[in-house]
Design a protein around this motif. Structure first.
Motif, PDB file in Angstrom:
ATOM      1  N   LYS A   1       1.170  -0.906   0.202  1.00 49.87           N
ATOM      2  CA  LYS A   1      -0.226  -0.183   0.004  1.00 49.87           C
ATOM      3  C   LYS A   1       1.079   1.565  -0.252  1.00 49.87           C
ATOM      4  O   LYS A   1       2.372   0.795   0.382  1.00 49.87           O
ATOM      5  CB  LYS A   1      -0.301   0.145   1.007  1.00 49.87           C
ATOM      6  CG  LYS A   1      -1.853  -1.011   0.702  1.00 49.87           C
ATOM      7  CD  LYS A   1      -2.840  -1.069   2.677  1.00 49.87           C
ATOM      8  CE  LYS A   1      -3.993  -2.060   2.539  1.00 49.87           C
ATOM      9  NZ  LYS A   1      -4.144  -2.973   4.035  1.00 49.87           N
TER      10      LYS A   1
ATOM     11  N   ARG B   1       3.709   6.555   2.109  1.00 50.58           N
ATOM     12  CA  ARG B   1       4.604   5.551   2.785  1.00 50.58           C
ATOM     13  C   ARG B   1       4.318   4.387   2.557  1.00 50.58           C
ATOM     14  O   ARG B   1       2.724   4.093   2.125  1.00 50.58           O
ATOM     15  CB  ARG B   1       3.980   5.788   4.217  1.00 50.58           C
ATOM     16  CG  ARG B   1       5.353   5.643   5.463  1.00 50.58           C
ATOM     17  CD  ARG B   1       4.834   6.704   7.130  1.00 50.58           C
ATOM     18  NE  ARG B   1       3.379   5.625   7.144  1.00 50.58           N
ATOM     19  CZ  ARG B   1       3.959   4.432   8.344  1.00 50.58           C
ATOM     20  NH1 ARG B   1       4.884   4.920   9.053  1.00 50.58           N
ATOM     21  NH2 ARG B   1       3.247   4.246   8.065  1.00 50.58           N
TER      22      ARG B   1
ATOM     23  N   LEU C   1       3.461   0.921   2.839  1.00 47.21           N
ATOM     24  CA  LEU C   1       3.540  -0.863   4.093  1.00 47.21           C
ATOM     25  C   LEU C   1       3.377  -1.871   2.936  1.00 47.21           C
ATOM     26  O   LEU C   1       2.852  -2.286   1.671  1.00 47.21           O
ATOM     27  CB  LEU C   1       1.681  -0.264   3.856  1.00 47.21           C
ATOM     28  CG  LEU C   1       1.945   1.340   5.322  1.00 47.21           C
ATOM     29  CD1 LEU C   1       0.422   1.116   5.536  1.00 47.21           C
ATOM     30  CD2 LEU C   1       2.789   0.971   6.551  1.00 47.21           C
TER      31      LEU C   1
ATOM     32  N   THR D   1       2.037  -5.755   2.607  1.00 49.09           N
ATOM     33  CA  THR D   1       0.677  -6.825   3.158  1.00 49.09           C
ATOM     34  C   THR D   1       1.374  -8.026   3.437  1.00 49.09           C
ATOM     35  O   THR D   1       1.531  -8.334   2.173  1.00 49.09           O
ATOM     36  CB  THR D   1      -0.616  -5.930   2.677  1.00 49.09           C
ATOM     37  OG1 THR D   1      -0.692  -5.072   2.631  1.00 49.09           O
ATOM     38  CG2 THR D   1      -1.952  -6.701   3.727  1.00 49.09           C
TER      39      THR D   1
ATOM     40  N   GLU E   1       2.304  -1.760  11.532  1.00 47.33           N
ATOM     41  CA  GLU E   1       1.018  -0.630  11.727  1.00 47.33           C
ATOM     42  C   GLU E   1      -0.612  -1.619  12.258  1.00 47.33           C
ATOM     43  O   GLU E   1      -1.346  -0.806  12.727  1.00 47.33           O
ATOM     44  CB  GLU E   1       1.113  -0.052  10.755  1.00 47.33           C
ATOM     45  CG  GLU E   1       2.380   0.303  10.034  1.00 47.33           C
ATOM     46  CD  GLU E   1       3.165   1.909  10.956  1.00 47.33           C
ATOM     47  OE1 GLU E   1       1.984   2.307  11.294  1.00 47.33           O
ATOM     48  OE2 GLU E   1       4.410   1.691  10.362  1.00 47.33           O
TER      49      GLU E   1
ATOM     50  N   TYR F   1      -5.531  -7.247  10.852  1.00 47.66           N
ATOM     51  CA  TYR F   1      -6.482  -7.271  10.103  1.00 47.66           C
ATOM     52  C   TYR F   1      -7.245  -8.769   9.595  1.00 47.66           C
ATOM     53  O   TYR F   1      -6.287  -9.699   9.122  1.00 47.66           O
ATOM     54  CB  TYR F   1      -7.337  -5.647   8.957  1.00 47.66           C
ATOM     55  CG  TYR F   1      -6.435  -5.888   8.235  1.00 47.66           C
ATOM     56  CD1 TYR F   1      -4.783  -5.234   8.136  1.00 47.66           C
ATOM     57  CD2 TYR F   1      -7.305  -6.225   7.010  1.00 47.66           C
ATOM     58  CE1 TYR F   1      -4.032  -5.020   7.500  1.00 47.66           C
ATOM     59  CE2 TYR F   1      -5.953  -6.032   5.810  1.00 47.66           C
ATOM     60  CZ  TYR F   1      -5.053  -5.618   6.135  1.00 47.66           C
ATOM     61  OH  TYR F   1      -4.162  -5.335   5.050  1.00 47.66           O
TER      62      TYR F   1
END
Lengths: 329, 268
Positions: free
Chosen positions: A125, A130, A132, A134, B232, B235
């Motif tokens: 993402k 920024r 990220l 997953t 962060e 989920y």
């Protein structure tokens, strides 16, 4: 100055591992959002052909890191060659496919540069400037967005199937290739030639119907019930890793990253929770039916037809119904 | 009984097995309020790949002589993993005991372990190939890098050689490879390499008298740095596929499913 994404493609015995295209597709997506430049590196010996193959894709440059010491893969050889190169080039982000080879050397490489790897990612993402990454955690029960806290170079590896290899963008013209004489430190391990165990008697990749069992089958004696269902359907019996580890079915019937990758018309998963290592081996199936008593089991995320229930209640009448349907047909 | 580090102790191998306590496979997991980790009030068990690593260490010791030491990092509850290992035959245990160890990234866990064992001279360090919670598959490789030792991952077989060891690595797609290396070395052990044993009653009794060394946060915090990565958000993954749920009694479900297999999947 724009940052650089370096993709380390994977080659084995002079052949490009096709999963590398997926990594390049992922890098191209990240670059489209960040405006970063993409470069690629190939590590080995006698790899000019592979470098040329990669240079045809939409990348700014391809480096061929060569040394006779890199002819066979070793963690010492690959990590030290890439360490020198990356320390010099200072890419912001280094991407690799999450293969067994990469798992073997990438954490060492990152650590030697004072950095870290976010492994086995299924996507990324880009939020508020920024990045990220997953990845799955707790055997696929949760997904996590993970960030880098340090300055980089950042390392991330992509799970098989995270991006579409057939969607990799071709370059307008071939990217320049730079040959780099790799500096290789002492190699302490001596690898022998890879080999396959005695020929596999079962080729699950050819099966049109597969009934596969997981931990939910509970006991070895219950395997028989699953076999009866497979027989009734005219399919093959298969299993997830723990079942084969326990010796309840031979290893050659294992589906998953360390077993066979299958894509039958019907994959019927009995009591399989759906850890990522299993999913990568069967998610290409045309139709996935999952029976599991745990409604939260990750297998349901990729199932076309789901039955939340006790497989021991459902499979016996299912066998009867299948037999009836076959007899009537 | 513990084998003292005396003249008899020039045994073949001194093996350290790194173990982790993880939530039980069937445990229903809930997210914490911040959505950054799971709620910790669940049942725990030994990380299964680590159980295979321990079993392999015990088998090597039974074959060649030596000592098996187990190590873990985590709060008081994690001691259970070490107790079970001692009951199965490990000689002694090292517990890095503090809640703060749970939040460390793989590099920091490896650094904490390396600091905790600096007085020990191991020939081999085993880890399971990955953990069932994070699934990073890194601690072993990072530990090798920190110790300056060679390593090999996803090991299916270990043979002793005069010059060190020869191990069988599992590669992808049914391939394997033998690799030779000198000792000391780190190996990450593939599940299914052996058959796990159960602890015996005598073993459980003996375990109570085996040494368990506690290492505090302060003992190793000097070696630990900032985490280089951060979760962060945790989920429940979003579904990308449309799934049809079949409901009813087992007999009804069986009928519905066969109907689908015939008319939609078309395999009947």
């Amino acid at each position: 100055m724009a940052e650089t994404i370096l993709i380390v493609v994977e080659q084995r015995e002079g052949k490009l591992n096709r999963v590398s295209w997926e990594t390049i597709t992922g890098a191209q997506a990240i670059a489209a959002q960040t405006g970063w430049t993409i470069e690629a590196a190939v590590v080995g010996n006698g790899i000019a052909g592979i470098a040329a193959e990669v240079a045809a894709k939409s990348v700014a440059k391809v480096y061929a890191l060569e040394s006779p010491k890199l002819a066979a893969y070793t963690p010492d050889g690959f990590a030290s060659a890439l360490k020198q190169f990356i320390a010099q080039r200072q890419p912001k982000l280094v991407l690799m496919p999450h293969t067994y080879q990469v798992r073997d050397f990438c954490p060492k490489l990152a650590a030697s540069l004072g950095s870290t790897v976010i492994p086995d990612c299924i996507g990324y993402k880009y939020e508020g400037g920024r990045l990220l990454f997953t990845r799955q955690m707790f055997q696929g029960k949760f997904a996590a967005d993970v960030s880098f806290t340090g300055q980089g170079p950042w390392f991330a590896t992509f799970q098989n199937g995270a991006f579409r290899g057939d969607q990799v963008q071709e370059g307008a013209s071939a990217a320049p290739i730079e040959n780099v004489a790799a500096e290789v430190a002492d190699v302490r391990t001596s690898p022998e030639e890879p080999f396959k165990e005695a020929k596999q008697a079962v080729d699950l990749t050819q099966a049109e119907i597969i009934v596969s069992v997981g931990r939910g089958i509970k006991e070895q004696k219950n395997i028989d019930m699953a076999k009866q269902l497979a027989d009734a359907l005219g399919g093959e019996i298969a299993a997830s890793r723990p079942i084969c580890d326990s010796g309840w079915l031979p290893m050659e019937r294992q589906v998953g990253s360390s077993g066979q990758t299958v894509a039958p018309k019907l994959y019927l998963a009995l009591g399989i929770s759906g850890a990522i290592q299993h999913i990568v081996g069967m998610k290409g199936s045309r139709s996935i039916v999952a029976i599991n008593k745990d409604a939260e089991a990750p297998i349901f995320e990729i199932a076309d037809i789901a039955v939340v229930g006790n497989l021991f209640d459902i499979v016996p009448p299912l066998i009867e119904e299948v037999k009836k349907a076959k007899a009537g047909a | 009984m513990l084998r003292p580090n005396g003249p008899v102790a020039r045994c073949w191998v001194k093996i350290l097995v790194c173990m982790k306590q993880v939530p039980q496979k069937d445990a229903p997991l809930k997210l914490n309020e911040g959505g950054t980790w799971i709620r910790e009030d669940v049942s725990y068990e030994v990380n299964e790949p680590d159980a295979y690593a321990l079993e392999e260490a015990l088998r090597q010791k039974e074959k060649h002589g030596g000592e098996v030491v187990v190590i873990t990092a985590g709060p008081a509850r994690a001691q259970q993993v070490l107790r079970e290992a001692l009951a199965k035959g490990a000689d002694r245990a090292i517990h890095l005991e503090d809640d703060r160890f749970v939040g460390l990234d793989a590099f920091n866990v490896a650094r904490a372990f390396a600091a905790a064992i600096k007085e020990d001279a191991f020939d081999l360090i085993f880890t399971g190939l990955q953990s069932d919670d994070y699934g990073y598959a890194q601690t072993g490789v990072l530990l090798a890098e920190l110790m300056g030792w060679p390593h090999a991952t996803i090991i299916m077989q270990i043979e002793k050689k005069d010059s060190g060891i020869r191990v069988k690595r599992e590669l992808e797609a049914g391939f394997f490879q033998f690799v030779e290396m000198p000792l000391p070395a780190v190996l990450t052990i593939q599940s299914g390499i052996n058959k796990l044993r159960y602890a015996t009653l005598i073993g459980i009794k003996q375990a109570k008298n085996k040494p368990m060394r506690k290492v505090s946060w302060d003992d190793v915090s000097g070696a630990v740095g900032e985490n280089l990565q951060k979760v962060e958000k945790l989920y429940v993954p979003q579904k990308t596929k449309k799934t049809e749920y079949l409901e009813g009694s087992p007999a009804e479900v069986a009928k519905k499913l066969v109907d689908k297999l015939r008319n939609e999947v078309r395999v009947l």
